[in-house]
Design an enzyme around this catalytic site. Structure first.
Site, PDB file in Angstrom:
ATOM      1  N   THR A  16       0.805  -1.229   0.000  1.00  0.00           N
ATOM      2  CA  THR A  16       0.000   0.000   0.000  1.00  0.00           C
ATOM      3  C   THR A  16       0.833   1.272   0.000  1.00  0.00           C
ATOM      4  O   THR A  16       0.477   2.259  -0.640  1.00  0.00           O
ATOM      5  CB  THR A  16      -0.910   0.004   1.255  1.00  0.00           C
ATOM      6  OG1 THR A  16      -1.687  -1.176   1.238  1.00  0.00           O
ATOM      7  CG2 THR A  16      -1.812   1.203   1.297  1.00  0.00           C
ATOM      8  N   ASP A  60       1.692  -7.103  -3.858  1.00  0.00           N
ATOM      9  CA  ASP A  60       0.938  -7.040  -2.612  1.00  0.00           C
ATOM     10  C   ASP A  60       1.589  -8.115  -1.745  1.00  0.00           C
ATOM     11  O   ASP A  60       1.866  -9.224  -2.220  1.00  0.00           O
ATOM     12  CB  ASP A  60      -0.524  -7.399  -2.887  1.00  0.00           C
ATOM     13  CG  ASP A  60      -1.377  -7.305  -1.633  1.00  0.00           C
ATOM     14  OD1 ASP A  60      -2.314  -6.496  -1.623  1.00  0.00           O
ATOM     15  OD2 ASP A  60      -1.127  -8.078  -0.669  1.00  0.00           O
ATOM     16  N   SER A  61       1.838  -7.814  -0.491  1.00  0.00           N
ATOM     17  CA  SER A  61       2.654  -8.751   0.292  1.00  0.00           C
ATOM     18  C   SER A  61       1.942 -10.077   0.568  1.00  0.00           C
ATOM     19  O   SER A  61       2.562 -11.021   1.052  1.00  0.00           O
ATOM     20  CB  SER A  61       3.145  -8.110   1.587  1.00  0.00           C
ATOM     21  OG  SER A  61       2.134  -8.095   2.555  1.00  0.00           O
ATOM     22  N   ASP A  93       0.755  -6.851   5.402  1.00  0.00           N
ATOM     23  CA  ASP A  93       0.113  -8.149   5.663  1.00  0.00           C
ATOM     24  C   ASP A  93       1.103  -9.242   6.056  1.00  0.00           C
ATOM     25  O   ASP A  93       0.852 -10.015   6.978  1.00  0.00           O
ATOM     26  CB  ASP A  93      -0.701  -8.602   4.442  1.00  0.00           C
ATOM     27  CG  ASP A  93      -1.963  -7.775   4.262  1.00  0.00           C
ATOM     28  OD1 ASP A  93      -2.314  -7.022   5.189  1.00  0.00           O
ATOM     29  OD2 ASP A  93      -2.602  -7.885   3.199  1.00  0.00           O
ATOM     30  N   GLN A 279      -1.062 -19.907  20.742  1.00  0.00           N
ATOM     31  CA  GLN A 279      -1.956 -19.031  19.978  1.00  0.00           C
ATOM     32  C   GLN A 279      -2.029 -17.633  20.599  1.00  0.00           C
ATOM     33  O   GLN A 279      -2.499 -16.691  19.961  1.00  0.00           O
ATOM     34  CB  GLN A 279      -3.379 -19.619  19.954  1.00  0.00           C
ATOM     35  CG  GLN A 279      -3.468 -20.925  19.206  1.00  0.00           C
ATOM     36  CD  GLN A 279      -4.870 -21.541  19.219  1.00  0.00           C
ATOM     37  OE1 GLN A 279      -5.837 -20.906  19.633  1.00  0.00           O
ATOM     38  NE2 GLN A 279      -4.965 -22.776  18.770  1.00  0.00           N
ATOM     39  N   CYS A 280      -1.578 -17.499  21.845  1.00  0.00           N
ATOM     40  CA  CYS A 280      -1.660 -16.204  22.527  1.00  0.00           C
ATOM     41  C   CYS A 280      -0.625 -15.230  21.953  1.00  0.00           C
ATOM     42  O   CYS A 280       0.447 -15.639  21.529  1.00  0.00           O
ATOM     43  CB  CYS A 280      -1.394 -16.364  24.019  1.00  0.00           C
ATOM     44  SG  CYS A 280      -2.647 -17.354  24.838  1.00  0.00           S
TER      45      CYS A 280
HETATM   46  N1  ASP Z   1      -2.394  -5.932   1.211  1.00  0.00           N
HETATM   47  C1  ASP Z   1      -1.361  -4.954   1.443  1.00  0.00           C
HETATM   48  C2  ASP Z   1      -0.031  -5.687   1.485  1.00  0.00           C
HETATM   49  O1  ASP Z   1       0.287  -6.314   2.452  1.00  0.00           O
HETATM   50  C3  ASP Z   1      -1.601  -4.190   2.689  1.00  0.00           C
HETATM   51  C4  ASP Z   1      -0.467  -3.237   3.015  1.00  0.00           C
HETATM   52  O2  ASP Z   1       0.282  -2.815   2.177  1.00  0.00           O
HETATM   53  O3  ASP Z   1      -0.342  -2.864   4.177  1.00  0.00           O
HETATM   54  O4  ASP Z   1       0.710  -5.636   0.530  1.00  0.00           O
END
Ligand code: ASP
Length: 343
Positions: A16, A60-61, A93, A279-280
């Site tokens: 993003t 996008d990650s 992400d 999981q915590c």
């Molecule tokens: N979906 C995007 C990504 O991880 C969200 C971000 O950039 O924060 O590439």
């Protein structure tokens, strides 16, 4: 490099932060990093040498892969001598996974590698990206005498600098998107940048050693009430599987049903590594504390202590890739090798 300007390489992987709204269509498109100074003129006020590098395939990650980790780590290694620090712009992400992986791949890191990104695209009026990138650059450039203040792989978001392999994305909306439940922040950014020196890894001044053999024959099995024998059986019998994280309850607890313990035991007897991670978001696995983890201990499940799932999966891939004997891998999984566990 005294006498010369501090030099920072900014690596853009996608996400993003590097997006802007296309004036015609209104949809988000990557912006041209060659024009970063037009988007962020204030960067001209920083007295550093800033260079930019955008990878060919901006992603996008959510599309992140271990191959991309290798490409990124190799790029940092190839530029390591030339720069004082690195800022990696990355989607939030999977940022915690990439930062964890890089922490294991870059052994003897003595320079800052600061990951950052944003929740809103840089091209938007209220974007958090501008503050994040400026602070990340300042942190990557910060030195005590000639030594980097934070010679580690870190994540900077909103106002906190966190150790990368201690971090989890916990919020999909807030600017403060990351949490490090088991390790304090390395720096807090407000009016000043306050470095919490006692928590920052000391440089060892050894030569950087790059590790690029990652084995992704691993899995995460998250427990939930009602989990079926079929699911557990099929997961543990995935072809070529070598290591499995079981995401357990609380302090490392799991069902005591004999079918469950038998499935795990059979897998361990076949040579699989079973790694117990809670999981915590904070606290630690303590096998044997409750009756519900005694059996796990007995059959040879390995404790992840307070490691995050992101760090555990990256560490497994790294250690399996190194081709150590299985006993050595089990030993290293239970101790900190890059500050990812507190014992
Ligand atoms: N979906 C995007 C990504 O991880 C969200 C971000 O950039 O924060 O590439």
């Amino acid at each position: 490099m005294s006498g010369e300007k501090t030099s920072i390489l900014i690596l853009y992987t996608g996400g993003t932060i590097g997006m802007m709204q296309d004036p015609q269509t209104g949809s988000l498109v990557p912006f041209d990093f060659d024009n970063l100074y037009d988007h962020l003129p204030v960067l001209r006020n920083l007295d550093y040498q800033l260079d930019f590098y955008a990878f060919d395939n901006l992603i996008d990650s959510s599309n992140m892969t271990p191959d991309f980790w290798v490409t990124l780590a190799k790029k940092i290694e190839s530029c390591y001598e030339k720069y004082d620090g690195f800022v990696v712009l990355h989607g939030s992400d999977t940022m915690a996974y990439t930062a964890s992986a890089l922490s294991f791949m870059l052994e003897n890191l003595n320079k800052p590698v600061v990951f950052t990104g944003s929740q809103l695209p840089m091209g938007m009026v209220r974007s958090d990206g501008r503050e994040n990138i400026i602070a990340a650059i300042e942190i990557a450039a910060a030195k005590d005498e000639d030594t980097a203040k934070v010679p580690e792989v870190t994540i900077f978001f909103e106002n906190q600098l966190l150790r990368g392999n201690r971090t989890t994305k916990h919020n999909a909306e807030h600017f403060n998107a990351f949490v490090s439940g088991n390790y304090p922040s390395l720096a807090d950014v407000g009016v000043r940048i306050k470095y919490n020196k006692e928590y920052i890894t000391k440089p060892n001044f050894k030569k950087l050693k790059l590790h690029t053999k990652l084995d992704n024959n691993v899995a995460i099995l998250k427990l939930f009430p009602g989990i079926t024998k079929d699911l557990v059986h099929h997961t543990l019998n995935t072809p070529n599987l070598r290591g499995v994280i079981i995401e357990t309850y609380g302090s490392g607890n799991a069902p005591t049903a004999s079918w469950f313990i038998d499935e795990l035991k059979n897998a361990i007897d076949r040579g699989l590594i079973i790694y117990n991670v809670t999981q915590c978001k904070s606290g630690s696995v303590e096998m044997g504390r409750y009756e519900t983890s005694l059996d796990l201990n007995r059959i040879g499940v390995i404790s992840g202590h307070d490691i995050t799932t992101e760090s555990a999966i990256a560490k497994l891939m790294y250690l399996l890739g190194e081709d150590y004997p299985i006993e050595k891998i089990k030993e290293l999984l239970q101790i900190p090798i890059r500050g990812e566990i507190t014992l």
